[in-house]
Scaffold this motif. Structure first.
Motif, short mmCIF file in Angstrom:
data_model
loop_
_atom_site.label_atom_id
_atom_site.label_comp_id
_atom_site.label_asym_id
_atom_site.label_seq_id
_atom_site.Cartn_x
_atom_site.Cartn_y
_atom_site.Cartn_z
N ALA A 41 0.57 -1.26 0.10
CA ALA A 41 -0.11 -0.05 -0.12
C ALA A 41 0.81 1.21 0.13
O ALA A 41 0.05 2.45 -0.25
CB ALA A 41 -1.05 0.03 1.14
N HIS A 42 2.07 1.02 0.36
CA HIS A 42 3.02 2.24 0.25
C HIS A 42 3.83 2.49 -1.08
O HIS A 42 4.62 3.21 -1.16
CB HIS A 42 3.94 2.33 1.49
CG HIS A 42 3.49 2.17 2.68
ND1 HIS A 42 2.86 3.27 3.19
CD2 HIS A 42 3.04 1.25 3.62
CE1 HIS A 42 2.17 2.80 4.39
NE2 HIS A 42 2.46 1.77 4.68
N GLY A 43 3.53 1.53 -1.84
CA GLY A 43 4.38 1.43 -3.20
C GLY A 43 5.65 0.91 -3.08
O GLY A 43 6.40 1.11 -4.12
N VAL B 252 1.98 2.00 -13.02
CA VAL B 252 0.75 1.94 -12.80
C VAL B 252 0.04 1.72 -11.39
O VAL B 252 -1.04 2.05 -11.04
CB VAL B 252 0.07 0.69 -13.90
CG1 VAL B 252 0.72 -0.58 -13.17
CG2 VAL B 252 -1.11 0.64 -14.13
N SER B 253 0.97 0.98 -10.47
CA SER B 253 0.53 0.78 -8.98
C SER B 253 0.32 2.10 -8.27
O SER B 253 -0.65 2.15 -7.70
CB SER B 253 1.67 -0.10 -8.65
OG SER B 253 1.96 -1.26 -9.15
N LEU B 254 0.94 2.95 -8.48
CA LEU B 254 0.66 4.37 -7.82
C LEU B 254 -0.37 5.26 -8.45
O LEU B 254 -1.19 5.63 -7.57
CB LEU B 254 2.10 5.46 -7.97
CG LEU B 254 3.45 5.09 -7.63
CD1 LEU B 254 4.57 5.89 -7.85
CD2 LEU B 254 3.14 4.89 -6.14
N LEU C 269 -3.13 3.28 -6.65
CA LEU C 269 -3.33 3.82 -5.20
C LEU C 269 -3.98 4.91 -5.16
O LEU C 269 -4.94 5.34 -3.99
CB LEU C 269 -1.84 4.07 -4.64
CG LEU C 269 -1.04 2.70 -4.23
CD1 LEU C 269 0.25 2.97 -3.93
CD2 LEU C 269 -1.82 2.00 -2.88
N LYS C 270 -3.78 5.99 -6.19
CA LYS C 270 -4.44 7.33 -6.29
C LYS C 270 -5.83 7.02 -6.80
O LYS C 270 -6.83 7.89 -5.82
CB LYS C 270 -3.66 8.08 -7.32
CG LYS C 270 -4.05 9.42 -7.24
CD LYS C 270 -3.36 10.59 -8.17
CE LYS C 270 -3.82 11.88 -8.06
NZ LYS C 270 -2.86 12.69 -8.91
N SER C 271 -6.55 6.32 -7.80
CA SER C 271 -7.50 6.15 -8.17
C SER C 271 -8.40 5.21 -7.54
O SER C 271 -9.68 5.29 -7.59
CB SER C 271 -7.57 5.87 -9.86
OG SER C 271 -6.96 4.54 -9.90
N ARG C 272 -7.84 4.17 -6.79
CA ARG C 272 -8.44 3.01 -6.03
C ARG C 272 -9.41 2.27 -7.02
O ARG C 272 -10.25 1.80 -6.78
CB ARG C 272 -9.38 3.77 -4.95
CG ARG C 272 -8.61 4.48 -3.96
CD ARG C 272 -9.51 4.74 -2.86
NE ARG C 272 -10.02 3.79 -2.04
CZ ARG C 272 -9.64 2.99 -0.95
NH1 ARG C 272 -8.31 3.24 -1.03
NH2 ARG C 272 -10.05 2.08 -0.47
N LYS C 273 -8.86 2.07 -8.30
CA LYS C 273 -9.58 0.97 -9.20
C LYS C 273 -8.33 0.78 -10.07
O LYS C 273 -7.22 1.12 -10.31
CB LYS C 273 -10.68 1.94 -9.92
CG LYS C 273 -10.14 3.34 -10.91
CD LYS C 273 -11.40 3.94 -11.45
CE LYS C 273 -10.98 5.05 -12.17
NZ LYS C 273 -11.95 5.64 -12.92
N ALA D 292 1.06 -2.54 -19.18
CA ALA D 292 0.74 -3.16 -17.57
C ALA D 292 -0.53 -2.56 -17.13
O ALA D 292 -1.05 -1.69 -17.25
CB ALA D 292 1.94 -2.18 -16.95
N THR D 293 -0.90 -3.69 -16.50
CA THR D 293 -2.38 -3.60 -15.82
C THR D 293 -2.22 -3.86 -14.36
O THR D 293 -1.55 -4.82 -13.77
CB THR D 293 -3.12 -4.52 -16.41
OG1 THR D 293 -3.54 -4.49 -17.72
CG2 THR D 293 -4.72 -4.47 -15.83
N GLY D 294 -2.79 -3.07 -13.60
CA GLY D 294 -2.83 -2.93 -12.11
C GLY D 294 -4.06 -3.14 -11.47
O GLY D 294 -5.03 -2.37 -11.73
#
Length: 458
Positions: free
Chosen positions: A29-31, A69-71, A74-78, A93-95
């Motif tokens: 969750a912290h990247g 894409v992970s960050l 985390l920002k968009s929550r989707k 890349a798909t997160g």
């Protein structure tokens, strides 16, 4: 769940994780990177040690990845999908976020797929499409050059006779040779002259048309070559450039050249040889850059023999002769031409006229002494004067045996035999011998003799 079962599940998970063909990278969750499989290294070239325990923001700053894409997840929550560059290599890349029981993001699982092959196939497809379009354009250009479209300004060329003419037109269009167009009145000599001009490098320059038979002989010289001020009574006080000067850079078409008087023929010969003109009443020669096309329905060879046409001018004009066949010599074009002109009249006058099937048979058998001009004029007349929608044989002014008076009492066979008899008799009277007549009718001499015997022609 027992300890053994938990161990087995973890082992299965690890096997699945490592055996995936696609690259998988897991961040918390912290990247920070927590897991990465071997496929990720194979696809991106980035080693496991460079990712585990390191924050994605550091990786972005160092340029190992273009953007994370992970960050973004985390920002968009989707879930999100991006085109990502990893060590200079493009990947898809798909997160996907993994949530805790409290609804908070615990991990982000990133699936990475190599799209370099996809990009290569995309490039190959684009190149293939470009090559295909190039071939299509070349085919279109070839057809345009070789076929001359087969339908230009009312020229229908389905007959081999007319296609040969158009092929010759295409060839002479590329050069500046003087062309002499031969053929009966109404065959379309002026239209062919236009085609030659359009096919030439002079297409953007003027095409000046002169009917030598329509201009009074005493005015023809001043019309062609112009005149200086005060050259004759009634002349424009400023003088006037002639048609040759107006055609400079382009083409001049001298129609009915056989009607040009002998004294003017000498001056025309000089223009063709020297490419310069002298205005009436003038002393100074003027250079002109003009291509000369000429046409006549007369037999210039006979006129040369009689002394009514200069032999040297004839040879100068006759560098490339093009004989345009009469309508009766290009029978395959008769029905398409008739339909073309009928459609033209329907569009011109807002009509919806059609031909009865018997009409097309009659038109094919008719001799058409006035050729295409006669056909177009006749179809226009019938289009605007016939009351009913369908144009019938009885509407035609042709002199045909019985058919024009009472179609209902005449069989198609009798009608055709009557038309055939008329054509053979007319052509025999004109051409005298069966050999010449057969050639004009487009049949063998033996076939003509059999028809003459069958029809009782004397």
């Amino acid at each position: 769940m027992t300890v053994n079962k938990m161990v087995k599940v973890e082992t299965l998970f690890t096997s699945i994780f490592q055996s995936s063909y696609d690259g998988i990278y897991v961040a918390d969750a912290h990247g920070n990177g927590v897991m990465v499989n071997e496929a990720y290294t194979r696809i991106t070239g980035v080693q496991k040690e460079e990712l585990i325990g390191r924050n994605l923001q550091e990786l972005e700053r160092e340029g190992i990845i273009s953007e994370s894409v992970s960050l973004k997840v985390l920002k968009s929550r989707k879930p999100m999908t991006i085109i990502q560059t990893v060590r200079g290599k493009e990947v898809l890349a798909t997160g996907n976020p993994i949530y805790s029981e409290q609804g908070e993001i615990e991990y982000i699982v990133t699936n990475v797929r190599d799209i370099s092959e996809l990009n290569r196939l995309k490039l190959d497809l684009q190149q293939s499409k470009a090559l295909t379009q190039k071939y299509i354009n070349e085919i279109k250009e070839f057809k345009m050059k070789e076929k001359m479209q087969l339908l230009l300004d009312g020229i229908i060329a389905q007959s081999k006779e007319m296609i040969q003419v158009l092929h010759l037109v295409q060839k002479v269009g590329r050069v500046d040779s003087t062309v002499l167009l031969l053929g009966e009145s109404g065959v379309g000599k002026e239209v062919i002259a236009k085609l030659i001009h359009r096919a030439s490098d002079r297409a953007q320059e003027p095409l000046i048309k002169v009917n030598c038979a329509a201009i009074p002989q005493h005015l023809l010289e001043s019309e062609l070559f112009g005149y200086e001020k005060g050259a004759f009574t009634g002349a424009d006080s400023r003088g006037k450039p002639g048609l040759f000067e107006q055609a400079d850079g382009g083409t001049i078409f001298l129609d009915e050249i056989g009607d040009m008087p002998l004294d003017l023929q000498v001056k025309l010969l000089r223009v063709l040889q020297e490419l310069e003109i002298t205005r009436v009443g003038g002393r100074k020669s003027v250079k002109v850059n003009v291509r000369v096309l000429s046409a006549t329905h007369q037999l210039l060879e006979k006129m040369v023999e009689k002394g009514t046409f200069r032999q040297d001018l004839y040879y100068r004009l006759n560098i490339v002769p093009i004989k345009i066949p009469s309508l009766r010599e290009r029978k395959d074009d008769i029905i398409p031409l008739a339909c073309f002109f009928l459609n033209k009249m329907n569009e011109k006058y807002g009509l919806d006229k059609t031909f009865h099937p018997d009409v097309l048979t009659i038109m094919e058998q008719y001799a058409w002494p006035g050729n295409i001009r006669e056909m177009e004029n006749l179809i226009e007349r019938l289009s605007v004067t016939v009351d009913q929608r369908e144009i019938k044989v009885t509407d035609f002014p042709f002199t045909l045996p019985e058919a024009a008076n009472d179609m209902n009492k005449t069989t198609l066979r009798e009608l055709l035999e009557g038309v055939e008899r008329d054509m053979i008799e007319q052509n025999l009277a004109e051409h005298k011998t069966t050999r010449k007549t057969a050639k004009v009718l487009g049949i063998s001499q033996s076939a003509l003799v059999k028809k003459i015997q069958k029809l009782g022609i004397r």
